[in-house]
Design a protein around this motif. Structure first.
Motif, short mmCIF file in Angstrom:
data_model
loop_
_atom_site.label_atom_id
_atom_site.label_comp_id
_atom_site.label_asym_id
_atom_site.label_seq_id
_atom_site.Cartn_x
_atom_site.Cartn_y
_atom_site.Cartn_z
N LEU A 134 0.83 -1.21 0.00
CA LEU A 134 0.00 0.00 0.00
C LEU A 134 0.86 1.26 0.00
CD1 LEU A 134 -2.76 -0.94 2.63
CD2 LEU A 134 -2.84 -1.21 0.14
N VAL A 135 1.91 1.25 0.83
CA VAL A 135 2.75 2.44 0.93
C VAL A 135 3.51 2.69 -0.36
CG1 VAL A 135 4.77 3.41 2.10
CG2 VAL A 135 2.92 2.38 3.44
N ILE A 136 4.10 1.63 -0.93
CA ILE A 136 4.84 1.81 -2.18
C ILE A 136 3.91 2.29 -3.29
CG2 ILE A 136 6.20 0.64 -3.95
CD1 ILE A 136 7.15 -1.30 -1.74
N ARG A 137 2.73 1.67 -3.40
CA ARG A 137 1.79 2.07 -4.45
C ARG A 137 1.34 3.51 -4.28
NH1 ARG A 137 1.61 0.88 -9.04
NH2 ARG A 137 2.62 2.87 -8.68
N THR A 138 1.12 3.94 -3.06
CA THR A 138 0.61 5.29 -2.82
C THR A 138 1.68 6.35 -3.05
OG1 THR A 138 -0.95 4.41 -1.18
CG2 THR A 138 -0.51 6.78 -1.10
N LEU A 139 2.91 6.07 -2.66
CA LEU A 139 3.97 7.06 -2.77
C LEU A 139 4.56 7.16 -4.18
CD1 LEU A 139 6.01 6.49 0.52
CD2 LEU A 139 4.38 8.34 0.04
N CYS A 140 4.57 6.07 -4.91
CA CYS A 140 5.26 6.05 -6.20
C CYS A 140 4.25 6.16 -7.34
CB CYS A 140 6.07 4.76 -6.32
SG CYS A 140 7.38 4.65 -5.08
N VAL A 141 4.35 7.23 -8.09
CA VAL A 141 3.32 7.52 -9.09
C VAL A 141 3.82 7.48 -10.53
CG1 VAL A 141 2.04 8.95 -7.46
CG2 VAL A 141 3.74 10.02 -8.93
N GLY A 142 5.12 7.41 -10.73
CA GLY A 142 5.63 7.42 -12.10
C GLY A 142 7.00 6.78 -12.19
N PRO A 143 7.55 6.66 -13.41
CA PRO A 143 8.83 5.98 -13.61
C PRO A 143 10.00 6.67 -12.94
CG PRO A 143 8.11 7.07 -15.62
CD PRO A 143 6.95 7.14 -14.67
N GLN A 144 9.83 7.92 -12.55
CA GLN A 144 10.93 8.63 -11.89
C GLN A 144 11.02 8.30 -10.40
OE1 GLN A 144 8.05 9.90 -12.64
NE2 GLN A 144 7.36 11.34 -11.07
N GLU A 189 22.59 11.23 -5.72
CA GLU A 189 22.86 10.67 -7.04
C GLU A 189 21.55 10.42 -7.79
OE1 GLU A 189 25.15 7.14 -6.68
OE2 GLU A 189 27.06 8.19 -6.48
N ALA A 190 20.57 9.87 -7.08
CA ALA A 190 19.29 9.59 -7.72
C ALA A 190 18.66 10.89 -8.23
CB ALA A 190 18.36 8.88 -6.74
N ARG A 191 18.69 11.91 -7.42
CA ARG A 191 18.08 13.18 -7.83
C ARG A 191 18.83 13.80 -9.00
NH1 ARG A 191 16.95 15.06 -1.57
NH2 ARG A 191 14.88 14.09 -1.40
N SER A 192 20.15 13.62 -9.03
CA SER A 192 20.93 14.18 -10.14
C SER A 192 20.58 13.49 -11.46
CB SER A 192 22.43 14.04 -9.86
OG SER A 192 22.84 12.68 -9.94
#
Length: 444
Positions: A134-144, A189-192
């Motif tokens: 539930l948490v992963i699905r709710t927080l993650c909305v796109g390929p980024q 690094e991820a944000r860059s």
């Protein structure tokens, strides 16, 4: 004719190409679960140092009826549902999506963990596994969007992320748990690269699979890092009550900036078959610049489409055990904790008696202060074929650590669990394991 045989497939006239099914089904994480099930089924007489389940020594069927009765008395006494008719509907009908024992869970958290949680910020789930989903699905909305996790990490979290096509970036760990500098570097690094880290998953107390625990100073530093990097921490705490050292405060109890989403489970403390877990998600959600409820409210919406609600009957069983023990699971599992401590000492002393880091077959291991697990480092490569040989020829099973690493690692490591065996089985199992080690060294 058995379903799935070539004859049955031909008769049905339908062939599904595995490549057209979801990619997570080919993930090594899924394969690891299949492997352990295969070994358990094919070699039932093997002593299992693989299973991370709680002991059966303190349970009996009559407890279920007793816990249900305790819940019914409690609910009646506080006027829950205006009498027996409402309690009957609670137990037999579809239940509230967030759960029917959320207030009881909140009292338990206050008593055992000093977590002051609004009951409305708690979603009772079908095991902790659903809470992760539930948490992963709710927080993650796109390929980024990506998750991070202190590696090696629990395969259930990796599996949930894989089912949702969410990448998990591993963060190094050491003897004191997560490497804070590596976490900061991974975030930046991820944000860059245009990615958006949405949270970092970790088990601060006696983690699965390594048994490590974060020190108090590290906990405070981790919370400060989460705030400075604008990051959520996903704290999983299935083993925190099973320690031999002084208990440390959870990240959630130390959290003053609502940076921690807290996962809890009653699988290890009440019974795995109940499949009752929960998530505390008190983070405020804003819409168009205005407060619009809590993260828990959004998780509840997702849950309504996944499982509708968690079984009210199994929730009532869990609640009954909490009620019987004045909402303290620390009190309820005191006997179990002593057993796990004895097993842990038996395992560690048994390893010391049979192996040496300076011997002809050097084997080393960490020394956890609690939980269910320890990690052994071997003088040879550990793979699935060796596990099968271990179970078939030597009658002992365990878990190759490589299954807990994303992107490779742990190829000479093994996870041992002492939770569901007796001390006699530990001694016999270690003798069998020593035979396997000797055979492997001689054949190299």
């Amino acid at each position: 004719m058995t379903a799935g045989t070539p004859e049955a497939v031909d008769r049905l006239g339908l062939r599904l190409d595995a490549e057209d099914l979801h990619g997570s089904l080919r993930d090594p994480v899924m394969a690891s679960m299949e492997l352990l099930n295969e070994v358990s089924e094919r070699y039932p007489e093997a002593i299992s140092f693989a299973a991370g389940r709680p002991t059966d020594a303190f349970v009996e069927p009559e407890q279920i009826e007793r816990y249900l009765a305790a819940y019914r008395r409690f609910a009646t006494a506080r006027g829950h549902g205006n009498g027996a008719e409402r309690i009957q509907r609670t137990l037999f009908q579809y239940g509230r999506t967030k759960g029917v024992i959320h207030d009881i869970v909140a009292r338990h958290l206050a008593v055992d963990e000093e977590i002051e949680a609004d009951p409305e910020a708690i979603v009772v789930t079908v095991g902790c596994q659903e809470a992760m989903l539930l948490v992963i699905r709710t927080l993650c909305v796109g390929p980024q969007d990506v998750m991070l996790a202190a590696s090696p990490y629990y395969v259930g979290f990796a599996g949930a992320a894989g089912l949702l096509d969410v990448p998990v970036l591993p963060v190094r760990t050491g003897s004191d748990g997560i490497d804070l500098e590596d976490l900061r570097r991974r975030i930046r690094e991820a944000r860059s690269r245009g990615l958006r880290p949405r949270g970092c998953y970790l088990v601060p107390d006696y983690s699965n699979p390594t048994g490590t625990r974060l020190g108090l100073a590290t906990r405070h530093e981790l919370l400060a890092l989460a705030e400075s990097e604008d990051m959520l921490l996903l704290e999983d705490n299935p083993y925190g009550l099973f320690g031999t050292d002084t208990r440390l405060p959870t990240l959630k109890s130390l959290d003053r900036a609502q940076r921690v989403v807290y996962f809890g489970s009653f699988a290890k403390t009440v019974m795995p078959s109940a499949r009752v877990g929960y998530v505390v998600a008190d983070q405020p959600v804003w819409r168009a610049g205005r407060p619009d409820g809590l993260l828990a409210d959004r998780l509840s919406v997702v849950k309504s489409m996944v499982s509708v609600n968690t079984s009210s009957i199994t929730q009532a069983v869990v609640a009954g055990k909490l009620i019987e023990n004045d909402f303290s699971l620390a009190t309820a599992v005191a006997a179990e904790n002593r057993r796990y401590a004895d097993n842990r000492e038996c395992m560690l002393q048994g390893l010391a008696a049979r192996f040496s880091a300076a011997g002809p077959a050097p084997v080393t291991w960490n020394i956890p202060a609690g939980g269910f697990f320890a990690v052994l480092t071997m003088p040879f490569t550990v793979d699935d074929d060796l596990l099968r040989r271990s179970a078939a020829e030597f009658g002992i099973s365990w878990v190759p650590m490589r299954h807990f690493y994303a992107g490779g690692g742990g190829h000479r490591q093994i996870r041992f669990s002492w939770s569901s065996v007796t001390t006699d089985q530990i001694e016999e199992g270690l003798d069998r394991f020593a035979g396997l080690v000797q055979a492997q060294v001689e054949e190299r």
